[in-house]
Structures are given as C-alpha cells and as structure tokens.
Design a protein around this motif. Structure first.
Motif, PDB file in Angstrom:
ATOM      1  N   SER A   1      -9.392   8.031   3.560  1.00 10.88           N
ATOM      2  CA  SER A   1      -8.743   6.750   3.275  1.00 10.88           C
ATOM      3  C   SER A   1      -9.184   5.681   4.275  1.00 10.88           C
ATOM      4  O   SER A   1      -9.982   5.932   5.173  1.00 10.88           O
ATOM      5  CB  SER A   1      -7.230   6.916   3.307  1.00 10.88           C
ATOM      6  OG  SER A   1      -6.809   7.362   4.584  1.00 10.88           O
ATOM      7  N   ASN A   2      -8.647   4.475   4.092  1.00 14.97           N
ATOM      8  CA  ASN A   2      -8.924   3.323   4.965  1.00 14.97           C
ATOM      9  C   ASN A   2     -10.392   2.963   5.014  1.00 14.97           C
ATOM     10  O   ASN A   2     -10.989   2.797   6.076  1.00 14.97           O
ATOM     11  CB  ASN A   2      -8.398   3.571   6.379  1.00 14.97           C
ATOM     12  CG  ASN A   2      -6.890   3.451   6.462  1.00 14.97           C
ATOM     13  OD1 ASN A   2      -6.215   3.263   5.451  1.00 14.97           O
ATOM     14  ND2 ASN A   2      -6.347   3.550   7.657  1.00 14.97           N
ATOM     15  N   GLN A   3     -10.994   2.832   3.827  1.00 13.64           N
ATOM     16  CA  GLN A   3     -12.381   2.387   3.769  1.00 13.64           C
ATOM     17  C   GLN A   3     -12.682   1.748   2.415  1.00 13.64           C
ATOM     18  O   GLN A   3     -12.007   2.005   1.417  1.00 13.64           O
ATOM     19  CB  GLN A   3     -13.346   3.538   4.029  1.00 13.64           C
ATOM     20  CG  GLN A   3     -13.274   4.679   3.026  1.00 13.64           C
ATOM     21  CD  GLN A   3     -14.401   5.674   3.221  1.00 13.64           C
ATOM     22  OE1 GLN A   3     -15.553   5.299   3.489  1.00 13.64           O
ATOM     23  NE2 GLN A   3     -14.088   6.962   3.112  1.00 13.64           N
TER      24      GLN A   3
ATOM     25  N   ARG B   1      -1.865   3.549   4.353  1.00 17.91           N
ATOM     26  CA  ARG B   1      -3.289   3.801   4.172  1.00 17.91           C
ATOM     27  C   ARG B   1      -3.738   3.290   2.804  1.00 17.91           C
ATOM     28  O   ARG B   1      -2.926   3.078   1.905  1.00 17.91           O
ATOM     29  CB  ARG B   1      -3.586   5.287   4.351  1.00 17.91           C
ATOM     30  CG  ARG B   1      -3.078   5.807   5.715  1.00 17.91           C
ATOM     31  CD  ARG B   1      -3.496   7.223   5.986  1.00 17.91           C
ATOM     32  NE  ARG B   1      -4.897   7.299   6.376  1.00 17.91           N
ATOM     33  CZ  ARG B   1      -5.338   7.117   7.622  1.00 17.91           C
ATOM     34  NH1 ARG B   1      -4.498   6.829   8.597  1.00 17.91           N
ATOM     35  NH2 ARG B   1      -6.628   7.215   7.884  1.00 17.91           N
ATOM     36  N   TRP B   2      -5.049   3.111   2.641  1.00 22.96           N
ATOM     37  CA  TRP B   2      -5.572   2.441   1.466  1.00 22.96           C
ATOM     38  C   TRP B   2      -6.985   2.913   1.169  1.00 22.96           C
ATOM     39  O   TRP B   2      -7.643   3.551   1.992  1.00 22.96           O
ATOM     40  CB  TRP B   2      -5.561   0.925   1.661  1.00 22.96           C
ATOM     41  CG  TRP B   2      -6.290   0.489   2.924  1.00 22.96           C
ATOM     42  CD1 TRP B   2      -5.772   0.447   4.183  1.00 22.96           C
ATOM     43  CD2 TRP B   2      -7.662   0.100   3.029  1.00 22.96           C
ATOM     44  NE1 TRP B   2      -6.732   0.033   5.081  1.00 22.96           N
ATOM     45  CE2 TRP B   2      -7.901  -0.199   4.403  1.00 22.96           C
ATOM     46  CE3 TRP B   2      -8.702  -0.062   2.124  1.00 22.96           C
ATOM     47  CZ2 TRP B   2      -9.150  -0.620   4.874  1.00 22.96           C
ATOM     48  CZ3 TRP B   2      -9.950  -0.490   2.585  1.00 22.96           C
ATOM     49  CH2 TRP B   2     -10.161  -0.769   3.944  1.00 22.96           C
TER      50      TRP B   2
ATOM     51  N   ASN C   1      -1.440  -3.323   5.509  1.00 29.95           N
ATOM     52  CA  ASN C   1      -2.296  -2.173   5.795  1.00 29.95           C
ATOM     53  C   ASN C   1      -1.673  -1.201   6.794  1.00 29.95           C
ATOM     54  O   ASN C   1      -2.371  -0.370   7.366  1.00 29.95           O
ATOM     55  CB  ASN C   1      -3.661  -2.628   6.295  1.00 29.95           C
ATOM     56  CG  ASN C   1      -3.561  -3.586   7.474  1.00 29.95           C
ATOM     57  OD1 ASN C   1      -2.492  -3.768   8.048  1.00 29.95           O
ATOM     58  ND2 ASN C   1      -4.675  -4.210   7.828  1.00 29.95           N
TER      59      ASN C   1
ATOM     60  N   GLY D   1      -7.986  -4.309   4.257  1.00 32.18           N
ATOM     61  CA  GLY D   1      -7.310  -3.247   3.541  1.00 32.18           C
ATOM     62  C   GLY D   1      -6.012  -3.614   2.874  1.00 32.18           C
ATOM     63  O   GLY D   1      -5.374  -2.754   2.260  1.00 32.18           O
TER      64      GLY D   1
ATOM     65  N   ASN E   1       0.807  -1.225   0.000  1.00 32.81           N
ATOM     66  CA  ASN E   1       0.000   0.000   0.000  1.00 32.81           C
ATOM     67  C   ASN E   1       0.845   1.282   0.000  1.00 32.81           C
ATOM     68  O   ASN E   1       0.463   2.282   0.605  1.00 32.81           O
ATOM     69  CB  ASN E   1      -0.958   0.011   1.201  1.00 32.81           C
ATOM     70  CG  ASN E   1      -2.155  -0.909   1.004  1.00 32.81           C
ATOM     71  OD1 ASN E   1      -2.536  -1.191  -0.122  1.00 32.81           O
ATOM     72  ND2 ASN E   1      -2.728  -1.376   2.089  1.00 32.81           N
TER      73      ASN E   1
END
Length: 556
Positions: A546-548, A470-471, A467, A445, A375
């Motif tokens: 991010s992170n979703q 961030r992704w 993860n 993630g 990531n």
C-alpha cells in the motif's frame, strides 16, 4: 506490466510529510485519528481564476448553470493540472477586458502557473462544461469543451500546446451543451464522446418571470426540450454522430451525465440527469445500440414517482457489494436522490433511509461525486451547493444564494452522516458553487477538491490528513484498449474489503476528476489487484504494498 511510483513523486511526498510535521509543531496540523481537514489554499497556490457569467440584470437562464473544471496531466509530468471554463458577456453587460478560459500548470510543489495563452486553449465563447480524453491514442490528454453555441475540441500536440481540431473532427454541435464525457461504448479501442444538451433558448427571446414583485429566472419547464449527441470515434481523428442510430436521441433537458457498467456485463451504460423531467438510463446492448430503461430500473423518478430538477450525477459502489450505485443532485426543497443497485437490474431509492434526504432539502445542489476522503475503504459523497436567484432571500424564508457545500461520510450499513462542519475551514465557505472535481493534486495519497463557483473565484481545497489511513493509486495505460483505459474496472481486495472503481471521463456536473483510480485501504498494508480492461483482457497482481502510485500497462 506494473511500475512503481516515479522518484519525483516520492520526493514530493517526502516534502509533503515534512510540511505536515512542521504544521503540527506550529499547532495547526491535523491530529492523528482526527477527521481530515479541507483547507482553502487557492490563492497561495497561485490560482486566481474567477468565473464571469456576463449578467446584466436581464435574468437570462444561461447565467444560472455556472462552469466546469477538469483535472488533467496535460504535459505528462505526473502532476495534475487544472483547466477552468469561463463564460462571456451577455446583452447589456460591458467589460473592458475579454473573458478567457484558464489552464493552470502544476509546478510540482502545490503551486500553479497560468499557461492558457501559450498552450492555445483560451476558448471561444460562452463556456459551460469540459471533459478529458486521449481520443487519438497518442499518449496525451485532449480537452473537449461544451458551450452555449458550437462546442470545441482541443488536440494536445505533445509539446505543451494544443490545436483546435473541432471542424476536422466533426464535433462542434451548436446547441446549448452542458456535461460531456468520453467513453469507449463499443470497446473498439477508441474513445467516443457524449454531450448532453439543455434546452432550446435564444438570447433574443428571453421571457420575463417573477415571484410577486421580485424578478427571477424562468422555470425550465417553459423552454422546449433538446437531446444529447453521441459521437462514434472513427479511429482516424474524426467522429460520426450516431445519436439516432444508436438509440440515445431522446428529448430531454440534460445537465449531468455519467457512464458506468451498472449491470456488470462488460460494457458502459449511460445515465443522464434531466431538469424537471424523467431521467434517462441507456443500457448498452453490446451491439452499438442502447435501450432506455430508467422507468424499469427505478431511476426515472423519485420514490413518489415525481420528476425532480436533476443536476449532477455519479456512479459509485458505496457499499462494496460489486454493483455501481447512483446519486443525483436536485433543487432546493428536493432531496438529492441516492439509488442502491440491488444487483438484479433494479435500483432502490434509499435517499431518506441513508440519512442524506433530510440533510439535502435546504440546499440547491449541483456537482456531486463518490470518493473516499478519509481512505477508510468506503466511498463518501461530496455535494456542491448554491442557489440560482441572487435575490432569493427577498421571497423565500429558507432560501440562501450563497450556500455551504456538504461532505457526507459513509458510516457503513447504508448510512451517511453530514460531517461538513467537522472537516475544515474549506467546507465552511459560503459560495454559489456549481461544479466539483476531485484528484490528488499533491500526490500525497489523499484526494483534494476543486470547486467552481458562479460569478466567483474557484476554490482549491487541500485534503490534510486523509492519508492517515493507507491507500493505493493506480494509473492504467491501455494498449489494445483506449490509451486512457477509460471504462477499465479495477478490483482491489484486502483482508477486510473488496472495492471496485471504474476509470471515467466526465461525471459530477460539467467537470472531470482525476483519471487515476484511488483506493482507501484502512489499515491494510497489502492488497490484491484485478484489472478488467475494455478489450476483455484481465490482469492480476498479488501482494501489492500500500501507500504507492502504480502505473499499469495493458499487456499486448
């Protein structure tokens, strides 16, 4: 319309976080800043699928290709399930139990339950590859399987069962099918289907070949060529073979295929990796026709003008310049070819300049794909390796039947580094690998791996630590476009990078990866998203956290 991640997925990530923190306390978790580790969790996940190639010592060429695997959400619960293709007995092979394909339902806690019999997807022959696509736009995932013999289409009934609709749909090509892929090549809102075919081969006419006193599988050069088949979706549950009229009916020995818009003209082009002959690149002319341009674009051969043993293939923009680059895997003593898309209709062979060429020579490579395993906002490369001759050590000083797979980390500046030995016990396994698929099996993630192995058990490699960066994950739902949004191009912009992904069926080698698009964002907390649908519609979203996992529906 854009929707946030559903609550069950949030709950799973919380549980995953607790498990990860607990693992650190026990001393076996990843350290912050360390490379992600791939951990073999196959048996603890409840998956015990074993491929059986039906060998009897007669060295049928059919035994060498292995099997495919598809990652799909067949029941629409938000978790990726696993469909595994198996083979069958060959002359001289005796087994007490029949050989079937397998469907593993994801229980939502990184365990799986085998449900193929209940679902009605056991298969019906010597299976090879598979791919996923909602060909009837009813909102659930259908399964296509290639065979040595008539291929098969399973329609998802929407109640956890499938129906065999091959005959009604008209897609049961009886030749030796290999990789397959759904794609809406004419942008009419319905998924079409391409299936590669290998060579003309009959079990009753099996030549004998050897290296000195040692029997081997015969070189594919001695077998007649075949040609792939392109089916146009008629929109009523049936397909029409348009291979000849569209211009893609060309004699080859197809093993790997991938669709992608390499020339950025908003329609999907098709690349076919052929075994020991020129590879094909069919440019979509936008009028239902294709033109084969592999020689003119520089991807027909290697930089020395030689045809190699093309196996697997994939498109991906590894340098984030907005153009899809190309990779093709090859035989031992041949490099895996990395082609840089120069943006002017021409590709440059950067295999050895990238650092990949020398590192691939000792391996016989099959499945391959670009994915961002850490990531960090650029695409890395995974390659599945394994020889064809189980007696290779008898007549080769460097050959090895069981081989380790390879992970090449993108270091920027067009350089890749083999980090396999730094990336967990799962990448130290010695297997006879063939197919590979990637997807976020636990919705945390980062992208996990599923590897198929010839005449051996399948491997599930969980990504632990990918993860830490961030992704952003995006699931697209088409309305005017095909329901799976296959062919959709997504552009994600942060302060540091601009990345593109295309939603794709098939690719790699015989396999199907996650239909959700995953973007590593590095340290970026916000992103801008631009989506170009096959219908021509564009949608943009600003200041996306991010992170979703986002679910985006095409506007009507």
């Amino acid at each position: 319309m854009i929707k946030p991640m559903q609550q069950p997925l949030l709950d799973l990530i919380k549980a995953k976080l607790m498990l990860f923190l607990g693992s650190i306390a026990l001393g076996w978790g990843a350290n912050v800043g360390a490379k992600p580790q791939f951990v073999d969790i196959t048996l603890q996940a409840g998956v015990d699928f074993k491929h059986v190639d039906g060998r009897s010592g007669q060295k049928f060429l059919l035994e060498t290709l292995g099997c495919g695997v598809s990652l799909l959400d067949f029941n629409g619960d938000g978790y990726l399930d696993i469909y595994c293709v198996n083979a069958d007995v060959l002359p001289g092979c005796e087994r007490e139990k029949p050989i079937y394909n397998a469907l593993y339902r994801n229980n939502g806690d990184m365990t799986f339950t085998e449900v193929a019999r209940h679902a009605g997807v056991l298969g019906n022959g010597y299976g090879v590859g598979c791919c996923i696509g909602d060909y009837d736009n009813d909102g659930d995932a259908d399964i296509y399987i290639s065979y040595f013999g008539p291929n098969q289409l399973y329609r998802n009934n929407g109640d956890d069962t499938f129906s065999d609709v091959t005959q009604q749909a008209g897609v049961g090509d009886p030749r030796w099918g290999t990789s397959c892929s759904f794609a809406d090549y004419n942008n009419d809102g319905y998924l079409d289907l391409y299936v590669a075919n290998y060579v003309k081969f009959q079990l009753a006419d099996n030549p004998k070949c050897a290296k000195g006193d040692f029997p081997t599988y015969c070189n594919p050069e001695i077998f007649p060529t075949s040609s792939g088949v392109l089916y146009r979706n008629n929109g009523d549950g049936t397909f029409t073979d348009v291979s000849q009229s569209s211009g893609v009916e060309k004699a080859g020995k197809g093993l790997g295929i991938v669709w992608g818009d390499y020339d950025n003209d908003a329609d999907l082009d098709l690349f076919v990796a052929n075994d020991l002959m020129q590879d094909f690149l069919f440019r979509n002319e936008g009028n239902g026709m294709f033109t084969e341009l592999s020689i003119l674009t520089g991807v027909a051969f290697n930089e020395d003008g030689l045809a190699l043993n093309g196996m697997g293939t994939s498109f991906g923009d590894y340098d984030n310049d907005g153009n899809l680059d190309l990779i093709v895997t090859n035989f031992q003593d041949q490099p895996n070819l990395l082609f840089h898309n120069d943006g002017d209709g021409i590709f440059s062979d950067v295999t050895f300049a990238s650092g990949m060429g020398e590192k691939s020579l000792a391996h016989l490579a099959w499945g391959v794909d670009f994915f961002d395993y850490d990531n960090d906002a650029d695409l890395d490369i995974f390659v599945a390796n394994g020889h064809i001759d189980n007696n290779i050590e008898d007549f080769s000083e460097i050959g090895r039947y069981e081989q380790s797979n390879q992970l090449f980390e993108n270091k920027g500046r067009n350089i890749f580094e083999d980090v396999s030995h730094q990336s967990g016990a799962g990448l130290q396994l010695l297997k006879v690998s063939r197919g590979m698929a990637h997807g976020d099996l636990d919705n945390d993630g980062d992208l996990d791996l599923v590897i198929t192995n010839l005449n051996q058990r399948l491997d599930i490699l969980r990504n632990d630590g990918g993860n830490q960066n961030r992704w952003l994950a995006i699931k697209c739902i088409g309305r005017k476009s095909n329901r799976d949004a296959i062919g959709t191009r997504i552009r994600v912009r942060t302060a540091e990078t601009i990345q593109i992904r295309e939603i794709r069926s098939g690719g790699s080698y015989l396999c199907q990866s996650d239909l959700r698009a995953y973007f590593g964002l590095g340290a970026a907390q916000m992103a801008e998203i631009d989506i170009q649908w096959p219908s021509g519609l564009r949608q943009s979203f600003h200041k996306v956290e991010s992170n979703q996992l986002l679910v985006v529906e095409e506007e009507n």
